[in-house]
Design an enzyme around this catalytic site. Sequence first.
Site, PDB file in Angstrom:
ATOM      1  CG  HIS A 181      41.302  37.742  37.887  1.00 44.90           C
ATOM      2  ND1 HIS A 181      42.007  36.563  37.922  1.00 44.90           N
ATOM      3  CD2 HIS A 181      41.467  38.315  39.106  1.00 44.90           C
ATOM      4  CE1 HIS A 181      42.571  36.423  39.121  1.00 44.90           C
ATOM      5  NE2 HIS A 181      42.269  37.459  39.849  1.00 44.90           N
ATOM      6  CG  ASP A 193      40.787  44.334  43.206  1.00 48.19           C
ATOM      7  OD1 ASP A 193      40.861  44.330  44.441  1.00 48.19           O
ATOM      8  OD2 ASP A 193      41.583  43.719  42.472  1.00 48.19           O
TER       9      ASP A 193
END
Length: 467
Positions: free
Chosen positions: A333, A392
């Site tokens: 991320h 996700d």
Amino acid sequence: MKEFEYADIANEVKELAQICKKNSKIDPELYSKYEVKRGLRDISGKAVLTGLTEISEIVSYTIVDSDLVPCEGKLYYQGVNVQDLVNGFIAEKRFGFEETVYLLLFGELPNKEQLENLNALLVKYREELPTSFVRDIIMKAPSRDMMNTLARSVLTLYSYDEKADDTSVENVLRQCLQLISLFPLLSVYGYQAYSHYHDGNSLFIHSPQPELSTAENILHILRPDSKFTHLEATILDLALVLHAEHGGGNNSTFTTHVVTSSGTDTYSAIAASLGSLKGPRHGGANIKVVKMFDDMKETIKDWEDEEAVREYLVDLLNKRRFDKAGLIYGMGHAVYSISDPRAEIFKGFVKNLSVEKGLEKEYALYNMVERLAPEVIAKERKIYKGVSANVDFYSGFVYRMLDLPIELYTPIFAIARIAGWSAHRIEEIINDGKIIRPGYKCVAKHKKYKTMEDRVAEEGNEDIRLA
């Protein structure tokens, strides 16, 4: 336009595209030379500050002796730890998305009466979507992409609003609440139209039920029989809460600030944010995760074979598997290093749903990849911070277990994130900031203007040299 005309245009455009590629490429070393922060981040991932907000806070490191030290990720909505928020409404057996909307918009947790009033307002606005809108806008021009349908619907709602250009806080709040209430209908109805006209499936248009939460209504209007379990609705509600907001610097929320700062209307600002979220680098990441795992399950015979999974991940990074992009989707991320708190919160509920659906083996595979991927990435790549599973990584798996069509994965993200966009739009308006206009350094060399005759002569000399 006829098909052969498309072919002719395509050939002409290909030639023009080559000129673009030749003349628009910038030397990558110039970004370092001029200390340009590409993506508004430095090489360690630290963001360039472009504004202030009270809406949400992302904590991914602590400061020790002036050094940044990565820590377990935390996410706060208006100062409230999201983990505590989730624990609270789960313990009281309530759905949490509407409460989260209130918190983000108004900066405080609602009492029972305030929450009931907000729910009543959302129900009222859902019922105000004209039947003609569904028939004339959504049904008559179904798109293969639901984000396109959603953006088009939002822009068209401008025409139905007598105060569309009024940017007072009161009016913008009204518009935002209407959009929050309508996004589930616009998204699911758009999918039903696409499914019917493009895939030949039966057409179902269920009206929303006032007694149902946002998550329950999504499942109710999507499924032909409108049936769903409490666990299914609970986990979809949790997904909405975890996707509702994530700091002012993510691409779509920053877009909201940028476009709002120009003084434009709410519908234009939210449509721009939808355009940002549609991008596969932003809202479409969970689709990539699901497709990657599909390929993995087809490639690996024994899903419990740790070495086979590790080898597949190495092949992914070396562009030998799946889409050959060199990425393990769902891992890493821009902000978090050690952990993404949203993924950590999600994980326990995902396991429960996998048991209900009889998909424990798939969950175990996800769990193994989450454990192995950071080791493989650290060995194969030079990295500047830690790598962990992001939200996700699990959300696509959840949506598949909920039997949500893949066309709705990104719109579900939008149904949640409209809450955060709305809060940021209102914050930008209230604080009356300047129009956002960052700088770009031009590195093009100055050129002398040439007459058409000189250009033709130069082209002739170029042809001679090439011959």
